[in-house]
Design a protein around this motif. Structure first.
Motif: not given
Length: 311
Positions: A221-228, A295-298, A303-306
Motif C-alpha cells: 500500500l505504501q508503494t502504491l501511495q508513493t508511486n500512485s 485517467a490523469q494518473i494512468i 497514455p492510450t488508456l486515458t
C-alpha cells in the motif's frame, strides 16, 4: 547556563568540599550542593569529598559501582548506602556482581513479582508468594505493560527448559509488537506453552507468518501511495484517495473487498501472489470527477488508456 543580558566576566569563587556537601561562595552568596554528576550518575557530595581527599576505599568503591553490570538507579542507591554503612554497601555490591545473569534466569523484582532476564531482555510475572531469589538490578522491563501469571508448577517447568522458554517470551513480545499483535492472543499462547510447548510454537509460527504478511501488505500500500500506480500484468492499481483497479481495456473499479478480505489484501494478493481481484471485490466507478483523476494518473504510464477511461 547562558543568561541573556548579563556580560560574561571572570569571577572569583571559593569552593569548599565537605562530607556534608559542596559549598560555593562568592561575596555574600553561598550555594550548597548535595550531589555531583559523575559518569551520568548522581554521586553524593560526601562521597566525592572522600574520593578527592584520597580515601582509597571510597575510590575503589566508586570505580567498582561504576563498572558493575547493574542499572544506574541501583548504583546511586549503593552510593547512598556507602555513606551510611560502607561495609554493608560493599557486601551488597559484591552480591550484585556475583548474581549477575549468565544467560536467562529468574529474579525477584522490587514489587515482589518474578523477573526473567539475561541482562538484555526482561519479562515480568505475577507469582502467588514471595520468592527467595536475588533482586533484579540488571535490566529494565522489556514489556512493561504486560505481566503474565506464573504458578509454582509453571515456574518449575520454565526453569527446566529456561533457554527455550526465554526464547519463546522474546518472540512472543516481538510478535505482539508487530502487526499481528492485533489478531493473536498472547495470553492463550503463553498458557499453551505450559500445556503443550510444541503446539505453542506452532501458534507462534502462525502469528509470525501473519505479522510478515501484514507488514508486506502495508509495504504494498505504501508503494502504491508513493508511486500512485502499480502495473500488475496487463492491468493497474491506482491510488486516488482509495485503491482503484484499472483493467487493460479501460475499466475502472473501486476495490472494496468482501467477506473479511479488505482492499489492502486484494492489492497484496495481486501484486505478490498474482491473484487477480474477484468481481465480488470490485465496484465499477462511474463518478466523472474520479474517472478524470484516475485517467490523469494512468496517463503517466499508459497514455492510450486515458482516452478509453475518460467519459
Amino acid at each position: 547556563m547562558a543568561l541573556k543580558g548579563i556580560k560574561k566576566r571572570k569571577t572569583a569563587v571559593n569552593v569548599r568540599l565537605r562530607r556534608s556537601g559542596l559549598s560555593m561562595i562568592h561575596g555574600q552568596f553561598e550555594f550548597h550542593v548535595k550531589n555531583i554528576e559523575f559518569s551520568s550518575l548522581t554521586v553524593p557530595a560526601g562521597l566525592a569529598f572522600l574520593v578527592l581527599s584520597g580515601d582509597e576505599g571510597a575510590s575503589r568503591f566508586l570505580r567498582g559501582v561504576v563498572e558493575a553490570p547493574i542499572l544506574d538507579r541501583f548504583k546511586e542507591q549503593l552510593f547512598k548506602k556507602y555513606m551510611r554503612d560502607p561495609a554493608k554497601a560493599w557486601r551488597l555490591l559484591e552480591e550484585y556482581i556475583k548474581n549477575k545473569p549468565n544467560g536467562p534466569a529468574f529474579y525477584r523484582s522490587e514489587t515482589s513479582t518474578l523477573d526473567l532476564t539475561d541482562g538484555r531482555f526482561c519479562f515480568r510475572f505475577w507469582y502467588p508468594t514471595k520468592v527467595n531469589l536475588p533482586l533484579n538490578v540488571y535490566c529494565e522491563l522489556t514489556w512493561p505493560e504486560k505481566t503474565f501469571d506464573m504458578s509454582p508448577e509453571r515456574l518449575a517447568y520454565a526453569r527446566s527448559r529456561i533457554e527455550d522458554f526465554f526464547e519463546f517470551m522474546k518472540r512472543l513480545y516481538n510478535v505482539y509488537k508487530r502487526k499481528s499483535g492485533l489478531y493473536c492472543d498472547v495470553n492463550a499462547m503463553f498458557k499453551q506453552y505450559f500445556e503443550d510447548p510444541a503446539a505453542a510454537w506452532r501458534m507462534m509460527d502462525i502469528a509470525e507468518n501473519m505479522a510478515k504478511m501484514l507488514e508486506e501488505m502495508d509495504a504494498c500500500l505504501q508503494t502504491l501511495q508513493t508511486n500512485s500506480v502499480i502495473k500488475c500484468g496487463s492491468d493497474y492499481f491506482v491510488w486516488c484517495n482509495d485503491i482503484f483497479y484499472v483493467t487493460g481495456d479501460g475499466g475502472v473499479f473501486k476495490v472494496s473487498g468482501v467477506l473479511g478480505v479488505n482492499a489492502k489484501e486484494v492489492l497484496y494478493n495481486a501484486v505478490k501472489k498474482g491473484i487477480k481481484p474477484d468481481k465480488s471485490m470490485l465496484a465499477e466507478e462511474r463518478r466523472p470527477e474520479v474517472l478524470r483523476r484516475v485517467a490523469q494518473i494512468i496517463g503517466k504510464v499508459d497514455p492510450t488508456l486515458t482516452v478509453v477511461i475518460l467519459p
